[in-house]
Design an enzyme around this catalytic site. Structure first.
Site, PDB file in Angstrom:
ATOM      1  N   GLY A   1       0.830  -1.184  -0.018  1.00 30.55           N
ATOM      2  CA  GLY A   1       0.077   0.123   0.023  1.00 30.55           C
ATOM      3  C   GLY A   1       0.890   1.139   0.061  1.00 30.55           C
ATOM      4  O   GLY A   1       1.955   1.138   0.181  1.00 30.55           O
TER       5      GLY A   1
ATOM      6  N   SER B   1     -25.035 -11.965 -24.317  1.00 30.89           N
ATOM      7  CA  SER B   1     -24.746 -11.075 -25.313  1.00 30.89           C
ATOM      8  C   SER B   1     -24.011 -11.844 -26.360  1.00 30.89           C
ATOM      9  O   SER B   1     -23.533 -11.081 -27.385  1.00 30.89           O
ATOM     10  CB  SER B   1     -23.904 -10.080 -24.627  1.00 30.89           C
ATOM     11  OG  SER B   1     -22.719 -10.978 -24.117  1.00 30.89           O
ATOM     12  N   GLY B   2     -23.778 -12.882 -26.273  1.00 26.93           N
ATOM     13  CA  GLY B   2     -22.905 -13.642 -27.197  1.00 26.93           C
ATOM     14  C   GLY B   2     -21.502 -13.824 -26.860  1.00 26.93           C
ATOM     15  O   GLY B   2     -20.785 -14.497 -27.589  1.00 26.93           O
ATOM     16  N   GLY B   3     -21.267 -13.063 -25.517  1.00 23.61           N
ATOM     17  CA  GLY B   3     -19.920 -13.048 -25.274  1.00 23.61           C
ATOM     18  C   GLY B   3     -19.510 -14.347 -24.431  1.00 23.61           C
ATOM     19  O   GLY B   3     -20.512 -14.974 -24.037  1.00 23.61           O
TER      20      GLY B   3
ATOM     21  N   LYS C   1     -10.744 -13.043 -16.065  1.00 20.67           N
ATOM     22  CA  LYS C   1     -11.353 -13.487 -17.423  1.00 20.67           C
ATOM     23  C   LYS C   1     -10.694 -14.654 -17.786  1.00 20.67           C
ATOM     24  O   LYS C   1     -10.930 -15.733 -18.492  1.00 20.67           O
ATOM     25  CB  LYS C   1     -10.973 -12.427 -18.364  1.00 20.67           C
ATOM     26  CG  LYS C   1     -11.426 -12.610 -19.860  1.00 20.67           C
ATOM     27  CD  LYS C   1     -12.672 -12.013 -19.659  1.00 20.67           C
ATOM     28  CE  LYS C   1     -13.191 -11.847 -20.938  1.00 20.67           C
ATOM     29  NZ  LYS C   1     -14.579 -11.133 -20.972  1.00 20.67           N
TER      30      LYS C   1
ATOM     31  N   ASP D   1     -18.508 -14.288 -21.332  1.00 23.90           N
ATOM     32  CA  ASP D   1     -19.066 -14.310 -20.017  1.00 23.90           C
ATOM     33  C   ASP D   1     -20.535 -14.678 -19.769  1.00 23.90           C
ATOM     34  O   ASP D   1     -20.831 -15.663 -18.905  1.00 23.90           O
ATOM     35  CB  ASP D   1     -18.963 -13.053 -19.237  1.00 23.90           C
ATOM     36  CG  ASP D   1     -17.419 -12.320 -19.333  1.00 23.90           C
ATOM     37  OD1 ASP D   1     -16.549 -13.159 -19.638  1.00 23.90           O
ATOM     38  OD2 ASP D   1     -17.292 -11.190 -19.424  1.00 23.90           O
ATOM     39  N   SER D   2     -21.298 -14.293 -20.578  1.00 21.34           N
ATOM     40  CA  SER D   2     -22.669 -14.367 -20.361  1.00 21.34           C
ATOM     41  C   SER D   2     -22.911 -15.898 -20.948  1.00 21.34           C
ATOM     42  O   SER D   2     -23.953 -16.538 -20.213  1.00 21.34           O
ATOM     43  CB  SER D   2     -23.632 -13.474 -20.835  1.00 21.34           C
ATOM     44  OG  SER D   2     -23.172 -13.339 -22.827  1.00 21.34           O
TER      45      SER D   2
ATOM     46  N   HIS E   1       8.406  -7.780  -3.736  1.00 25.04           N
ATOM     47  CA  HIS E   1       6.841  -8.365  -4.074  1.00 25.04           C
ATOM     48  C   HIS E   1       6.789  -9.576  -5.072  1.00 25.04           C
ATOM     49  O   HIS E   1       7.277  -9.681  -6.089  1.00 25.04           O
ATOM     50  CB  HIS E   1       6.495  -7.307  -5.228  1.00 25.04           C
ATOM     51  CG  HIS E   1       6.033  -5.971  -4.520  1.00 25.04           C
ATOM     52  ND1 HIS E   1       4.608  -5.881  -4.002  1.00 25.04           N
ATOM     53  CD2 HIS E   1       6.796  -4.802  -4.136  1.00 25.04           C
ATOM     54  CE1 HIS E   1       4.666  -4.582  -3.317  1.00 25.04           C
ATOM     55  NE2 HIS E   1       5.779  -3.991  -3.467  1.00 25.04           N
TER      56      HIS E   1
ATOM     57  N   CYS F   1       5.419  -6.065   1.497  1.00 28.83           N
ATOM     58  CA  CYS F   1       5.875  -4.713   1.583  1.00 28.83           C
ATOM     59  C   CYS F   1       5.263  -3.939   2.792  1.00 28.83           C
ATOM     60  O   CYS F   1       5.362  -4.272   3.918  1.00 28.83           O
ATOM     61  CB  CYS F   1       5.326  -4.053   0.286  1.00 28.83           C
ATOM     62  SG  CYS F   1       6.213  -2.557  -0.159  1.00 28.83           S
ATOM     63  N   TYR F   2       4.135  -3.180   2.413  1.00 30.48           N
ATOM     64  CA  TYR F   2       3.488  -2.281   3.595  1.00 30.48           C
ATOM     65  C   TYR F   2       2.868  -3.280   4.369  1.00 30.48           C
ATOM     66  O   TYR F   2       2.981  -3.075   5.871  1.00 30.48           O
ATOM     67  CB  TYR F   2       2.501  -1.437   2.995  1.00 30.48           C
ATOM     68  CG  TYR F   2       1.662  -0.634   4.372  1.00 30.48           C
ATOM     69  CD1 TYR F   2       2.286   0.399   4.757  1.00 30.48           C
ATOM     70  CD2 TYR F   2       0.546  -1.184   4.748  1.00 30.48           C
ATOM     71  CE1 TYR F   2       1.666   1.166   5.698  1.00 30.48           C
ATOM     72  CE2 TYR F   2      -0.345  -0.387   5.732  1.00 30.48           C
ATOM     73  CZ  TYR F   2       0.388   0.716   6.233  1.00 30.48           C
ATOM     74  OH  TYR F   2      -0.317   1.370   7.187  1.00 30.48           O
TER      75      TYR F   2
ATOM     76  N   GLU G   1       4.645 -11.381  -6.108  1.00 31.06           N
ATOM     77  CA  GLU G   1       3.726 -11.244  -7.107  1.00 31.06           C
ATOM     78  C   GLU G   1       4.030 -10.971  -8.226  1.00 31.06           C
ATOM     79  O   GLU G   1       3.309 -11.322  -9.309  1.00 31.06           O
ATOM     80  CB  GLU G   1       2.078 -10.493  -6.492  1.00 31.06           C
ATOM     81  CG  GLU G   1       2.407  -9.258  -6.463  1.00 31.06           C
ATOM     82  CD  GLU G   1       3.036  -8.694  -5.080  1.00 31.06           C
ATOM     83  OE1 GLU G   1       3.820  -9.468  -4.405  1.00 31.06           O
ATOM     84  OE2 GLU G   1       2.834  -7.587  -4.748  1.00 31.06           O
TER      85      GLU G   1
END
Ligand code: XMP
Length: 532
Positions: free
Chosen positions: A77, A245-247, A388, A249-250, A191, A104-105, A193
């Protein structure tokens, strides 16, 4: 008894602390101190196949305990522990018997609260730094004694708290890693990550598996099984409307809900007039081929365009579209009868970017903050905690076709956020045509699969040009083509010059009212991928 997976689908509109009863899946909690890498920590933990949730640093201890975390990670942070309003945790956190890793923080705060000494560093350490391990176990187990890590800090721990030993040091940081081996409290100044800390994943695995005793249970298969079961439990005999929506995710949500409740699912696709060229027909065809569920197809083009008349503010556009979507959904839900639930493909980045208490609001993703108060249906959002790439893995496991799995993301508000300023039918047509040319050329040259997203934007400016000896005063088109892993960050794609010229040439020749083409070279941050 069926395990509840409440963090996954329950909880209506609370982005940061979803309701999560006990008896839940094995997980790690990440307390967020506003660090720029907090989401990255979460991704890395998930890559170790351990489920994790990011919570604000001041989440009350009982709420943390209720999740029965196997470990707690304190993020980095921007603050300094000595600042009067520095974010803190209740020191009781370190007495709960749950292993902690401060980064870190997070390390500095733990050291400070437990009686160590934190100081401003004489020299700020930033970038790749040589690390020397002085005590291997457990964090550095099976690693070399000399390692390269990524540092980014002003303050550092000068003296660790009583009971802590130094695990690693660098030239400027005497306590680069430390731990209380009895109480399982650890901290690293670097870090782990970020990918520049090459051994970072190894260290995280040592913490998660050896210290916390986690098992690699967060797998796509487990997620699917648990989610399907949880949807069944929640929905019972009721009906669910799923907005598609055709994407990816949906469609992934539709796939999960379909497997959970079969015929109790009805899907709905709304053509709001803000779609890409040929998209409505494509989605209809795709859906009929791959989904057994009923699909309601709504032509709401006029209705949405009327609603958007005269609206120029991006947030207002998103709100209006979100609201109108819900109106259409509820009208159709009434027809189905006993349809209390709306399933939609909200992802973790949508939730984060719509603004949590700590993270600033970047934009209202229409399916998060754009939902009206008066909405009657309850939400089912199985992907609310997924990134994603995790959704892609679920979609593949569900057997969705590559045309869905690898489809470019397209925002719910569609071309409304790509026509800047007031939306008109003419502008929509221009951006639609330019978008089609761009994507046709990328497809033809094999670039389509290599980029995250490619689209055209119509800014609300005009410039002078000359065409056939005549002066023109028309709109430019901006081309936006980016690489990204998860939409949290993005880089402009280095398209070949001759390809860019060809696209530009085709656009000015084939799209009426466009006399100039620009290429957007911005990264995210500081820009976002979309323009609004
Ligand atoms: P930004 O512009 O925030 O976009 O960098 C990140 C990714 O999200 C997509 N996007 C949206 N998707 N509803 C969506 O479903 C939205 O309101 C929305 N806004 C942006 C965007 O296309 C990009 O891939």
């Amino acid at each position: 008894m069926i395990p509840e997976v409440s963090g996954i689908i329950w909880g209506k509109m609370e982005p940061t602390v979803p309701h999560r009863p006990t008896g839940v899946r094995e997980q790690v909690v990440i307390l967020d101190f506003g660090g720029q890498y907090t989401q990255l920590i979460a991704r890395r933990v998930r890559e170790c196949q351990v489920f994790c949730e990011i919570l604000p640093y001041d989440t009350p201890l009982p709420a943390i305990r209720a999740r029965q975390p196997k470990g707690i990670i304190l993020s980095g942070g921007p603050a300094s522990v000595y600042e009067p309003n520095a974010p803190r945790v209740d020191p009781e956190l370190f007495l709960m018997g749950i292993p902690v890793l401060g980064i870190c923080y997070g390390l500095q705060l733990m050291a400070y609260l437990l009686g160590g000494e934190v100081q401003p560093a004489e020299e700020r350490e930033y970038g790749r730094t040589l690390l020397t391990v002085v005590h291997s176990e457990p964090l550095f187990d099976q690693l070399d004694y000399h390692l390269t890590c990524w540092m980014s800090h002003g303050d550092h721990v000068q003296t660790p708290p009583p009971g802590f030993v130094i695990l690693a040091e660098t030239e400027n940081t005497p306590v680069a890693a430390t731990g209380d081996l009895q109480r399982n409290l650890f901290g690293v100044q670097f870090h782990p990550e970020v990918s520049h800390t090459v051994f970072g994943m190894h260290l995280l695995r040592n913490f998660l598996y050896t210290v916390c005793g986690c098992q690699p249970l967060w797998t796509t298969r487990n997620f699917i099984d648990e989610t399907i079961e949880a949807i069944r439990q929640r929905v019972g005999d009721a009906h669910v409307l799923c907005a598609v929506s055709g994407g990816i995710d949906s469609c992934t949500v539709a796939g999960l809900v379909q497997r959970a409740i079969g015929e109790q699912l009805t899907c709905i696709f709304v053509d709001h007039g803000l779609l890409r060229k040929g998209e409505a027909e494509q989605v209809r065809e795709l859906f009929t081929q791959h989904f057994p569920s009923r699909l309601i197809f709504v032509d709401a083009r006029e209705r949405f365009l009327n609603r958007l008349q005269g609206v120029v503010d991006p947030e207002q556009k998103r709100r209006l579209i979100g609201e109108e979507f819900v109106r259409v959904f509820e009208e159709h839900a009434d027809e189905i009868g006993d349809c209390q639930y709306l399933a939609q493909g909200t992802l973790y980045p949508d939730v984060i970017e719509s603004g949590t208490r700590l993270a600033a609001k970047i934009k209202t993703h229409h399916n998060v903050g754009g939902l009206p108060e008066w909405m009657r249906m309850e939400l089912i959002e199985p992907l609310r905690y997924l990134f994603k790439d995790e959704v892609r893995a679920v979609a593949q496991e569900l057997g969705l076709p590559p045309s869905i799995v690898w489809r470019q993301p397209f925002p719910g508000p569609g071309l409304a956020v790509r026509v800047l300023g007031e939306i008109t039918g003419e502008k929509l047509e221009q951006v639609r045509e330019a978008d089609a040319i761009l994507n046709e050329e990328l497809e033809r040259t094999g670039w389509a699969r290599r980029v995250w997203q490619a689209f055209a934007v119509l800014p609300d400016v005009r410039s002078v040009g000359v065409m056939g000896d005549q002066r023109t005063y028309q709109h430019p088109i901006v081309l936006r083509v980016v690489h990204s892993e998860d939409a949290m960050t993005a880089e402009p794609a280095e398209l070949p010059w001759d390809l860019l010229l060809r696209i530009a040439n085709r656009i000015v020749n084939e799209v009426n009212g466009v006399n100039r083409v620009l290429y957007d070279l911005s990264s995210k941050p500081p820009a976002t991928i979309e323009w609004e």
